[in-house]
Design a protein around this motif. Structure first.
Motif, mmCIF file in Angstrom:
data_model
loop_
_atom_site.group_PDB
_atom_site.id
_atom_site.type_symbol
_atom_site.label_atom_id
_atom_site.label_comp_id
_atom_site.label_asym_id
_atom_site.label_seq_id
_atom_site.Cartn_x
_atom_site.Cartn_y
_atom_site.Cartn_z
ATOM 1 N N LYS A 41 -36.106 37.954 3.967
ATOM 2 C CA LYS A 41 -37.250 38.754 4.233
ATOM 3 C C LYS A 41 -36.517 40.057 4.850
ATOM 4 C CE LYS A 41 -41.067 35.569 4.812
ATOM 5 N NZ LYS A 41 -41.972 34.947 6.106
ATOM 6 N N GLY A 44 -35.127 41.945 1.959
ATOM 7 C CA GLY A 44 -35.975 42.257 1.125
ATOM 8 C C GLY A 44 -36.758 43.766 1.684
ATOM 9 N N ALA A 45 -37.030 43.676 2.657
ATOM 10 C CA ALA A 45 -37.536 44.752 3.367
ATOM 11 C C ALA A 45 -36.731 46.078 3.639
ATOM 12 C CB ALA A 45 -37.910 44.454 5.118
ATOM 13 N N GLU A 47 -34.435 46.436 1.163
ATOM 14 C CA GLU A 47 -34.261 46.844 -0.106
ATOM 15 C C GLU A 47 -35.402 47.917 -0.485
ATOM 16 O OE1 GLU A 47 -32.624 45.136 -4.161
ATOM 17 O OE2 GLU A 47 -34.415 44.032 -3.222
ATOM 18 N N ARG A 48 -36.455 47.498 -0.214
ATOM 19 C CA ARG A 48 -37.590 48.095 -0.464
ATOM 20 C C ARG A 48 -37.710 49.683 0.020
ATOM 21 N NH1 ARG A 48 -40.167 43.202 0.424
ATOM 22 N NH2 ARG A 48 -40.819 43.756 2.377
ATOM 23 N N ARG A 49 -36.793 50.034 1.111
ATOM 24 C CA ARG A 49 -36.621 51.353 1.672
ATOM 25 C C ARG A 49 -35.352 51.806 1.095
ATOM 26 N NH1 ARG A 49 -37.227 48.541 7.346
ATOM 27 N NH2 ARG A 49 -35.710 50.349 8.167
ATOM 28 N N ASP A 50 -34.998 51.553 0.376
ATOM 29 C CA ASP A 50 -33.872 51.948 -0.630
ATOM 30 C C ASP A 50 -32.526 51.772 0.435
ATOM 31 O OD1 ASP A 50 -35.134 52.266 -2.952
ATOM 32 O OD2 ASP A 50 -36.008 54.300 -2.131
ATOM 33 N N HIS A 76 -36.694 57.476 -7.812
ATOM 34 C CA HIS A 76 -37.652 57.293 -6.589
ATOM 35 C C HIS A 76 -38.432 58.437 -6.150
ATOM 36 C CE1 HIS A 76 -38.994 55.179 -3.003
ATOM 37 N NE2 HIS A 76 -38.354 56.215 -2.328
ATOM 38 N N SER A 212 -41.196 59.780 2.524
ATOM 39 C CA SER A 212 -41.023 58.514 2.566
ATOM 40 C C SER A 212 -39.677 58.244 3.523
ATOM 41 C CB SER A 212 -40.300 57.440 1.473
ATOM 42 O OG SER A 212 -39.335 57.995 0.893
ATOM 43 N N ARG A 216 -37.432 56.834 8.726
ATOM 44 C CA ARG A 216 -36.413 55.774 8.292
ATOM 45 C C ARG A 216 -35.090 55.745 9.184
ATOM 46 N NH1 ARG A 216 -35.280 55.685 1.898
ATOM 47 N NH2 ARG A 216 -37.258 55.005 1.137
#
Length: 286
Positions: A41, A44-45, A47-50, A76, A212, A216
């Motif tokens: 998880k 995955g989190a 990766e979603r933020r590149d 993106h 986005s 970050r």
């Protein structure tokens, strides 16, 4: 040792990626004392933020893979990056001396500048350099260095090359994160070093980024906040981010993003997608 929370685990994972370029799920579960499901998880989190790319058994840094990294990033938030690029392009006139880093937002900006005549462009981005070579009469300076295939950039200690060669009027830099305390930041130490050298010889320094990136996580500052002339982003940036930079006197320009999906092409009907075809694009693409 107390268990790490999600944010602390993410910071540790990103630091490991910065050092070694790869993390493994089984090693992280043992290190943090959590389940494999929890680690997946976390990955995955991120990766979603590149910030990384998932691979079998773990993940690799987006800066440590050669397959399609630039192509993925350039698509993106495409509409937002195009809007930001169009707004920032208004700063550049014919004959200006400018610096553009290897970010995909600066590549979009380069597309907006193909009609400018007699530019002098200093860039460490291979795609950006090729675009100016093929579509303009600009003088293009590549500072050299080590090739980062995933980023399609040249990185390294380029300070001696740029020092004493004259000032660059305008510098535009993409970023992974930013804050009034730490300035503009990147996740890659090599990219940050190169950006810092380029920015140090610019009279005006602008951060260009889609919204986005506004909150970050990033590791390496490359321009302190007091050296930032202005920020160009899109209208999705949180108001408190705008306010925090306004407090230290840095204006934040928010470009309006056209309606539609963020990654939906907005070029005229029938115009080919230059990124998909591997060509240097006509105006408009990240």
């Amino acid at each position: 040792m107390r268990p790490l929370d999600e944010f602390e685990r993410e910071q540790a994972i990103l630091l490991d990626l910065e050092i070694s370029g790869r993390v493994m799920v089984n090693e992280l579960t043992e290190r943090f004392g959590v389940s494999a499901v929890t680690i997946r998880k976390d990955l995955g989190a991120l990766e979603r933020r590149d910030l990384l790319l998932r691979v079998r058994g773990g993940a690799v840094s987006s800066g440590h893979t050669d397959e399609g990294a630039w192509t993925m990033r350039v698509r993106h938030s495409r509409k937002a990056k195009r809007a930001v690029a169009r707004a920032a392009a208004e700063l550049v006139g014919h004959g200006d001396v400018i610096a553009l880093d290897s970010s995909t937002t600066c590549y979009h900006l380069a597309q907006e500048l193909v009609t400018r005549r007699n530019l002098v462009v200093i860039t460490n981005g291979l795609r950006t350099a090729t675009l100016f070579m093929e579509q303009t009469n600009a003088m293009v300076l590549l500072p050299g260095g080590v090739l980062r295939r995933a980023a399609e950039s040249l990185v390294g200690p380029i300070g001696d090359l740029l020092t004493g060669r004259g000032r660059i009027q305008l510098g535009f830099f993409g970023l992974v994160g930013l804050s009034p305390k730490n300035g503009l930041m990147d996740i890659s130490a090599e990219e940050s070093q190169t950006k810092a050298f380029m920015a140090s010889v610019c009279d005006q320094v602008y951060g260009v980024f889609d919204s986005s990136k506004a909150e970050r996580f990033a590791l390496h500052p490359f321009v302190p906040a007091d050296r930032v002339t202005g920020l160009y982003t899109d209208d999705g940036v949180p108001p408190h981010v705008v306010a925090s930079w306004a407090e230290i006197g840095v204006p934040v320009h928010r470009a309006v993003v056209p309606a539609g999906r963020a990654d939906e092409p907005d070029s005229p009907a029938g115009e080919p997608d230059p990124v998909a075809e591997g060509a240097g694009p006509p105006a408009g693409t990240p």
